[in-house]
Design a protein around this motif. Structure first.
Motif, PDB file in Angstrom:
ATOM      1  N   LEU A   1       1.162  -1.230   0.308  1.00 46.46           N
ATOM      2  CA  LEU A   1      -0.139   0.216   0.121  1.00 46.46           C
ATOM      3  C   LEU A   1       0.549   1.363   0.224  1.00 46.46           C
ATOM      4  O   LEU A   1       1.875   1.857   1.026  1.00 46.46           O
ATOM      5  N   VAL A   2       0.181   2.031  -0.401  1.00 43.80           N
ATOM      6  CA  VAL A   2       1.622   3.328  -0.074  1.00 43.80           C
ATOM      7  C   VAL A   2      -0.087   4.670  -0.561  1.00 43.80           C
ATOM      8  O   VAL A   2      -1.319   3.949  -0.517  1.00 43.80           O
ATOM      9  N   VAL A   3       0.140   5.781   0.492  1.00 50.36           N
ATOM     10  CA  VAL A   3      -0.401   6.972  -0.001  1.00 50.36           C
ATOM     11  C   VAL A   3      -0.266   7.821  -0.788  1.00 50.36           C
ATOM     12  O   VAL A   3       1.454   8.072  -0.833  1.00 50.36           O
ATOM     13  N   LEU A   4      -0.715   8.793  -0.835  1.00 49.94           N
ATOM     14  CA  LEU A   4      -0.469   9.511  -2.541  1.00 49.94           C
ATOM     15  C   LEU A   4      -1.364  10.723  -1.976  1.00 49.94           C
ATOM     16  O   LEU A   4      -2.800  10.406  -1.662  1.00 49.94           O
ATOM     17  N   PRO A   5      -1.150  11.909  -2.761  1.00 49.50           N
ATOM     18  CA  PRO A   5      -2.085  13.442  -2.657  1.00 49.50           C
ATOM     19  C   PRO A   5      -2.895  12.763  -3.627  1.00 49.50           C
ATOM     20  O   PRO A   5      -2.591  12.174  -4.507  1.00 49.50           O
ATOM     21  N   THR A   6      -3.819  13.868  -3.842  1.00 48.35           N
ATOM     22  CA  THR A   6      -4.661  13.592  -4.839  1.00 48.35           C
ATOM     23  C   THR A   6      -4.593  15.770  -5.125  1.00 48.35           C
ATOM     24  O   THR A   6      -4.705  16.250  -3.557  1.00 48.35           O
ATOM     25  N   ASP A   7      -6.062  15.691  -5.922  1.00 46.53           N
ATOM     26  CA  ASP A   7      -6.433  16.950  -5.264  1.00 46.53           C
ATOM     27  C   ASP A   7      -7.520  17.129  -5.175  1.00 46.53           C
ATOM     28  O   ASP A   7      -7.824  18.240  -4.780  1.00 46.53           O
ATOM     29  N   THR A   8      -7.844  16.000  -4.218  1.00 52.41           N
ATOM     30  CA  THR A   8      -9.064  16.446  -3.538  1.00 52.41           C
ATOM     31  C   THR A   8      -8.417  16.556  -2.042  1.00 52.41           C
ATOM     32  O   THR A   8      -8.403  17.282  -1.686  1.00 52.41           O
ATOM     33  N   VAL A   9      -8.352  15.050  -1.746  1.00 49.14           N
ATOM     34  CA  VAL A   9      -7.655  14.640  -0.284  1.00 49.14           C
ATOM     35  C   VAL A   9      -6.856  13.176  -0.478  1.00 49.14           C
ATOM     36  O   VAL A   9      -6.337  13.310  -1.662  1.00 49.14           O
ATOM     37  N   TYR A  10      -6.120  13.199   0.614  1.00 45.64           N
ATOM     38  CA  TYR A  10      -5.272  12.415   0.489  1.00 45.64           C
ATOM     39  C   TYR A  10      -5.766  10.673   0.295  1.00 45.64           C
ATOM     40  O   TYR A  10      -6.677  10.676   0.611  1.00 45.64           O
ATOM     41  N   GLY A  11      -5.204  10.105  -0.320  1.00 47.37           N
ATOM     42  CA  GLY A  11      -5.478   8.451  -1.360  1.00 47.37           C
ATOM     43  C   GLY A  11      -4.671   7.500  -0.264  1.00 47.37           C
ATOM     44  O   GLY A  11      -3.185   7.426   0.085  1.00 47.37           O
ATOM     45  N   ILE A  12      -5.219   5.733   0.057  1.00 45.32           N
ATOM     46  CA  ILE A  12      -4.571   4.928   0.023  1.00 45.32           C
ATOM     47  C   ILE A  12      -4.963   4.046  -1.189  1.00 45.32           C
ATOM     48  O   ILE A  12      -5.692   4.049  -1.518  1.00 45.32           O
ATOM     49  N   GLY A  13      -3.821   3.171  -1.862  1.00 44.49           N
ATOM     50  CA  GLY A  13      -4.181   2.602  -2.765  1.00 44.49           C
ATOM     51  C   GLY A  13      -3.260   1.594  -2.997  1.00 44.49           C
ATOM     52  O   GLY A  13      -1.932   1.811  -2.166  1.00 44.49           O
ATOM     53  N   CYS A  14      -2.961   1.055  -3.790  1.00 50.75           N
ATOM     54  CA  CYS A  14      -2.250  -0.080  -4.472  1.00 50.75           C
ATOM     55  C   CYS A  14      -2.558  -0.965  -6.158  1.00 50.75           C
ATOM     56  O   CYS A  14      -3.580   0.560  -6.309  1.00 50.75           O
ATOM     57  N   ASP A  15      -1.963  -1.400  -6.050  1.00 46.53           N
ATOM     58  CA  ASP A  15      -2.444  -2.136  -7.974  1.00 46.53           C
ATOM     59  C   ASP A  15      -3.803  -2.472  -8.108  1.00 46.53           C
ATOM     60  O   ASP A  15      -4.928  -3.054  -7.114  1.00 46.53           O
ATOM     61  N   ALA A  16      -5.031  -1.791  -9.257  1.00 53.70           N
ATOM     62  CA  ALA A  16      -5.935  -1.933  -8.445  1.00 53.70           C
ATOM     63  C   ALA A  16      -6.366  -3.791  -8.875  1.00 53.70           C
ATOM     64  O   ALA A  16      -7.035  -4.167  -8.715  1.00 53.70           O
ATOM     65  N   PHE A  17      -5.800  -3.882 -10.127  1.00 51.62           N
ATOM     66  CA  PHE A  17      -5.803  -6.127 -10.021  1.00 51.62           C
ATOM     67  C   PHE A  17      -5.208  -6.883  -9.558  1.00 51.62           C
ATOM     68  O   PHE A  17      -4.901  -8.240  -9.815  1.00 51.62           O
ATOM     69  N   ASP A  18      -4.858  -6.113  -8.425  1.00 48.72           N
ATOM     70  CA  ASP A  18      -3.931  -7.227  -7.038  1.00 48.72           C
ATOM     71  C   ASP A  18      -5.112  -7.726  -5.771  1.00 48.72           C
ATOM     72  O   ASP A  18      -5.046  -6.777  -5.755  1.00 48.72           O
ATOM     73  N   ALA A  19      -5.610  -8.481  -6.186  1.00 52.24           N
ATOM     74  CA  ALA A  19      -6.996  -8.823  -5.068  1.00 52.24           C
ATOM     75  C   ALA A  19      -6.827  -8.438  -3.356  1.00 52.24           C
ATOM     76  O   ALA A  19      -7.327  -8.227  -2.694  1.00 52.24           O
ATOM     77  N   THR A  20      -5.227  -8.823  -3.470  1.00 52.78           N
ATOM     78  CA  THR A  20      -4.803  -9.573  -2.639  1.00 52.78           C
ATOM     79  C   THR A  20      -4.459  -7.952  -1.506  1.00 52.78           C
ATOM     80  O   THR A  20      -5.227  -8.068  -0.434  1.00 52.78           O
ATOM     81  N   ALA A  21      -3.979  -7.339  -2.374  1.00 56.17           N
ATOM     82  CA  ALA A  21      -3.724  -5.490  -1.895  1.00 56.17           C
ATOM     83  C   ALA A  21      -4.716  -4.812  -1.724  1.00 56.17           C
ATOM     84  O   ALA A  21      -4.786  -3.951  -0.657  1.00 56.17           O
ATOM     85  N   VAL A  22      -5.643  -5.055  -3.024  1.00 55.97           N
ATOM     86  CA  VAL A  22      -7.271  -4.272  -2.183  1.00 55.97           C
ATOM     87  C   VAL A  22      -7.863  -4.973  -0.972  1.00 55.97           C
ATOM     88  O   VAL A  22      -8.408  -3.931  -0.155  1.00 55.97           O
ATOM     89  N   ARG A  23      -7.508  -6.251  -0.601  1.00 50.56           N
ATOM     90  CA  ARG A  23      -8.242  -6.633   0.405  1.00 50.56           C
ATOM     91  C   ARG A  23      -7.295  -5.913   2.109  1.00 50.56           C
ATOM     92  O   ARG A  23      -8.022  -5.221   2.923  1.00 50.56           O
TER      93      ARG A  23
END
Length: 216
Positions: free
Chosen positions: A29-51
């Motif tokens: 997982l990573v935390v990244l800035p966006t123009d709205t609020v900060y996001g926590i993200g991962c590879d969209a195609f990695d189901a384990t990472a999404v979990r």
């Protein structure tokens, strides 16, 4: 151990983006800035990472994770079709604070939660986020906060809530809007605003040429 990278410093930004890309590709997982609020993200195609992402936030798959993209053209490979109304909204508001709910392509092997065949897509207006997305591809990204707590407007606020559950924090400065994106659902016969946020309802209606209803 978590590391916060100050992306206002060129060397730190380069190191942070490299570390973040490596983390995403390795299912972390990573935390990244966006123009709205900060996001926590991962590879969209990695189901384990999404979990892992959902577990870090303390919520279940009943609230699916949105997907951020780094370009307009990425959308074509992710959805069943891009309707005329979606094209108009993308041209008007992307990159920016507008999320679109569309039917996702049935061939995609991803698990973002209980999506009922849909996906929520957005292209953020933040150079750090866009650079990372263009490197690693679509990312599943939710607001960087524990469920039930306020979204983070800075990297430090994100760390205060998520701590060591996230390995890489990209500090891109305070969120400029610090308000969630506006969500427009285009999966039904008529557009419906599910949440009014960074983009006003009146501007969405103006682009579509008709008054858009807000979900009750």
């Amino acid at each position: 151990m978590s590391t916060i990278y100050d992306c206002s410093v060129q060397d730190d930004r380069a190191a942070g983006l490299s570390a973040a890309a490596g983390a995403v590709r390795s299912g972390r997982l990573v935390v990244l800035p966006t123009d709205t609020v900060y996001g926590i993200g991962c590879d969209a195609f990695d189901a384990t990472a999404v979990r892992y992402l959902l577990e870090a936030k303390g919520r279940g798959p009943d609230m699916p994770v949105p997907v951020l993209v780094g370009s307009w053209t990425t959308v074509d490979g992710l959805v069943l079709s891009v309707p005329r109304q979606a094209r108009a909204l993308i041209e008007a508001f992307w990159p920016g604070g507008l999320s679109l709910v569309l039917q996702h392509a049935p061939s995609l092997s991803w698990d973002l939660g209980h999506t009922r065949g849909t996906v929520m897509l957005r292209m953020p207006l933040h150079p750090v986020a866009l650079e990372l997305l263009r490197d690693v591809g679509p990312m599943a990204v939710s607001s960087a906060n524990k469920s039930g707590f306020p979204p983070a407007g800075t990297a430090q606020e994100a760390w205060d809530q998520l701590g060591e559950d996230v390995g890489v924090y990209l500090d891109g400065g305070p969120a400029t809007e610090n308000v969630a994106s506006t969500i427009v659902d285009l999966t039904g016969p008529d557009p419906v605003v599910l949440r009014e946020g960074a983009v006003p309802l009146a501007e969405v209606s103006e682009v579509l040429g008709a008054e858009v209803e807000v979900a009750r």
